[in-house]
Design a protein around this motif. Structure first.
Motif, short mmCIF file in Angstrom:
data_model
loop_
_atom_site.label_atom_id
_atom_site.label_comp_id
_atom_site.label_asym_id
_atom_site.label_seq_id
_atom_site.Cartn_x
_atom_site.Cartn_y
_atom_site.Cartn_z
N LEU A 25 0.83 -1.21 0.00
CA LEU A 25 0.00 0.00 0.00
C LEU A 25 0.86 1.25 0.00
O LEU A 25 0.59 2.20 -0.74
N ALA A 26 1.90 1.26 0.81
CA ALA A 26 2.79 2.43 0.88
C ALA A 26 3.46 2.68 -0.47
O ALA A 26 3.59 3.83 -0.90
N LEU A 28 2.29 1.97 -3.38
CA LEU A 28 1.31 2.36 -4.39
C LEU A 28 0.76 3.77 -4.17
O LEU A 28 0.05 4.29 -5.02
N GLU A 29 1.08 4.37 -3.03
CA GLU A 29 0.66 5.75 -2.77
C GLU A 29 1.16 6.65 -3.88
O GLU A 29 2.30 6.52 -4.32
N GLY A 30 0.33 7.55 -4.34
CA GLY A 30 0.74 8.52 -5.36
C GLY A 30 0.56 8.04 -6.79
O GLY A 30 0.82 8.80 -7.72
N CYS A 31 0.14 6.79 -6.98
CA CYS A 31 -0.13 6.31 -8.33
C CYS A 31 -1.45 6.91 -8.82
O CYS A 31 -2.39 7.06 -8.04
N ARG A 52 -9.77 -1.64 -0.83
CA ARG A 52 -8.68 -0.88 -0.22
C ARG A 52 -7.79 -0.25 -1.29
O ARG A 52 -7.39 0.91 -1.19
N GLU A 55 -9.23 2.83 -2.83
CA GLU A 55 -9.15 4.05 -2.01
C GLU A 55 -7.93 4.88 -2.38
O GLU A 55 -7.91 6.09 -2.17
N LEU A 56 -6.90 4.23 -2.94
CA LEU A 56 -5.66 4.93 -3.29
C LEU A 56 -5.75 5.62 -4.65
O LEU A 56 -5.17 6.68 -4.83
N ALA A 57 -6.43 4.96 -5.61
CA ALA A 57 -6.48 5.47 -6.99
C ALA A 57 -7.55 4.69 -7.74
O ALA A 57 -7.95 3.61 -7.30
N LYS A 143 5.59 -0.68 -11.23
CA LYS A 143 5.09 0.63 -11.65
C LYS A 143 5.38 0.77 -13.13
O LYS A 143 6.42 0.33 -13.62
#
Length: 160
Positions: A25-26, A28-31, A52, A55-57, A143
């Motif tokens: 999760l950390a 993938l933050e900012g993707c 979940r 929620e990030l993207a 990524k």
């Protein structure tokens, strides 16, 4: 083929097998977009992994061979996306690839083996497995960048 205009990287994850690690999760933050390439998990509660990630993207996922719970019936076996003009084809097992599909990249999982390889004009990209360790294979995700500079990928090892 749905089209997306995106700045920043695309997070690519596969083979979580019911385990979504905080380290993943950390990373993938900012993707700007997240793609799950199947084998999310086989239990009813494993649908929460996709929730979940979403929620990030914005999230797109394909169905893997262990995705057998009722919630997974809604996942497609393949998916074609266009990101900044680049054609991405998502499939869990590359053995199920229709080689005649017009795409710039084939994104796949299943083997748990990371891959970032150009074959002619086509990128073959497997982020590896981010869930439970299998044999001695690394725990990884990927990524991708798909922009005016080109199409390029990176395999990231989770800091475990």
């Amino acid at each position: 083929m749905p089209g997306v205009t995106l700045e920043g990287p695309i997070g690519v994850i596969a083979d979580t097998h019911g385990l979504l690690r905080p380290e993943a999760l950390a990373m993938l933050e900012g993707c700007g977009l997240i793609l799950h390439l199947g084998d999310v998990g086989s239990k009813d509660e494993d649908a929460a992994l996709l929730e979940r990630l979403a929620e990030l993207a914005p999230l797109h996922a394909v169905r893997g061979n262990i995705d057998t719970a009722a919630w997974a019936e809604g996942l497609p076996h393949t998916l074609d996306l266009r990101v900044n003009g680049w054609r991405l084809h998502l499939v869990h097992d590359i053995a199920d690839l229709d080689a005649s599909i017009a795409c710039d990249a084939v994104l796949h999982g299943h083997s748990h083996k990371p891959r970032n390889e150009w074959r002619g004009e086509r990128l073959l990209f497997n982020p590896g497995a981010a869930g439970k360790r299998r044999f001695r294979l690394p725990i990884t995700l990927g990524k991708l960048w798909a922009d005016a500079r080109g199409l390029r990928g990176a395999i990231l090892h989770l800091p475990l």
